[in-house]
Scaffold this motif. Structure first.
Motif, short mmCIF file in Angstrom:
data_model
loop_
_atom_site.label_atom_id
_atom_site.label_comp_id
_atom_site.label_asym_id
_atom_site.label_seq_id
_atom_site.Cartn_x
_atom_site.Cartn_y
_atom_site.Cartn_z
N TYR A 1 -6.00 13.16 -1.30
CA TYR A 1 -5.24 11.95 -1.05
C TYR A 1 -5.65 10.85 -2.01
O TYR A 1 -6.78 10.83 -2.52
N LEU A 2 -4.76 9.92 -2.22
CA LEU A 2 -5.09 8.71 -2.95
C LEU A 2 -4.49 7.54 -2.16
O LEU A 2 -3.27 7.36 -2.15
N GLN A 3 -5.36 6.80 -1.49
CA GLN A 3 -4.94 5.61 -0.77
C GLN A 3 -4.96 4.44 -1.74
O GLN A 3 -6.00 4.14 -2.33
N SER B 1 0.83 -1.20 0.00
CA SER B 1 0.00 0.00 0.00
C SER B 1 0.86 1.25 0.00
O SER B 1 2.00 1.23 0.50
N LEU B 2 0.32 2.30 -0.55
CA LEU B 2 0.91 3.63 -0.50
C LEU B 2 -0.21 4.65 -0.39
O LEU B 2 -1.32 4.40 -0.89
N ARG B 3 0.09 5.78 0.23
CA ARG B 3 -0.86 6.88 0.23
C ARG B 3 -0.19 8.10 -0.39
O ARG B 3 0.82 8.59 0.14
N THR C 1 -8.70 4.56 -2.98
CA THR C 1 -9.69 5.46 -2.41
C THR C 1 -9.18 6.89 -2.49
O THR C 1 -8.07 7.18 -2.03
N ILE C 2 -9.99 7.76 -3.07
CA ILE C 2 -9.65 9.18 -3.14
C ILE C 2 -10.42 9.90 -2.04
O ILE C 2 -11.58 9.58 -1.75
N ALA C 3 -9.76 10.85 -1.41
CA ALA C 3 -10.39 11.64 -0.34
C ALA C 3 -9.78 13.04 -0.36
O ALA C 3 -8.72 13.25 -0.94
#
Length: 125
Positions: free
Chosen positions: A80-82, A17-19, A69-71
């Motif tokens: 952000y892009l998780q 994973s990366l954010r 997931t974009i937030a």
């Protein structure tokens, strides 16, 4: 003018994973739909995800649904892009972009007025 600066890219193994973060400065951040695009070597820049001005609506390209997931945090002027369950085919330079349109289905590159410099994401197999 809106200035966008991405961060958070790096090298990760398959399944990791990366954010990514994108910090905005300049005009009112909450006036823009925000999007993430990516560009792999030898390929065109492609849409990944977008989020409406308020954050109430999001939209994803099929290949990242249920994994990314974009937030956004309008108080922090940041989007952000998780990215979870990363695959080698996710390897690309990731760009954030700002669009004056108020819809999450803003998928065309020409619908975005401002772009960041990009951050490299590399997923090893």
């Amino acid at each position: 003018q809106v200035q966008l600066v991405e961060s958070g890219g790096g090298l990760v193994q398959t399944g990791g994973s990366l954010r990514l973060s994108c910090a905005a400065s300049g005009r009112t951040f909450s006036s823009y739909t925000m999007g993430w695009f990516r560009q792999a070597p030898g390929r065109e820049r492609e849409f990944v995800a977008a989020i409406s001005r308020s954050g109430g609506s999001t939209y994803y390209t099929d290949s990242v649904k249920a994994r990314f997931t974009i937030a956004r945090n309008n108080a922090k002027n940041t989007v952000y892009l998780q990215m979870n369950s990363l695959k080698p085919e996710d390897t690309a330079v990731y760009y954030c972009a700002a669009s004056p349109y108020n819809r999450a289905t803003t998928v065309g590159r020409n619908e975005y007025d401002y772009w960041g410099q990009g951050t490299q994401v590399t997923v090893s197999s």
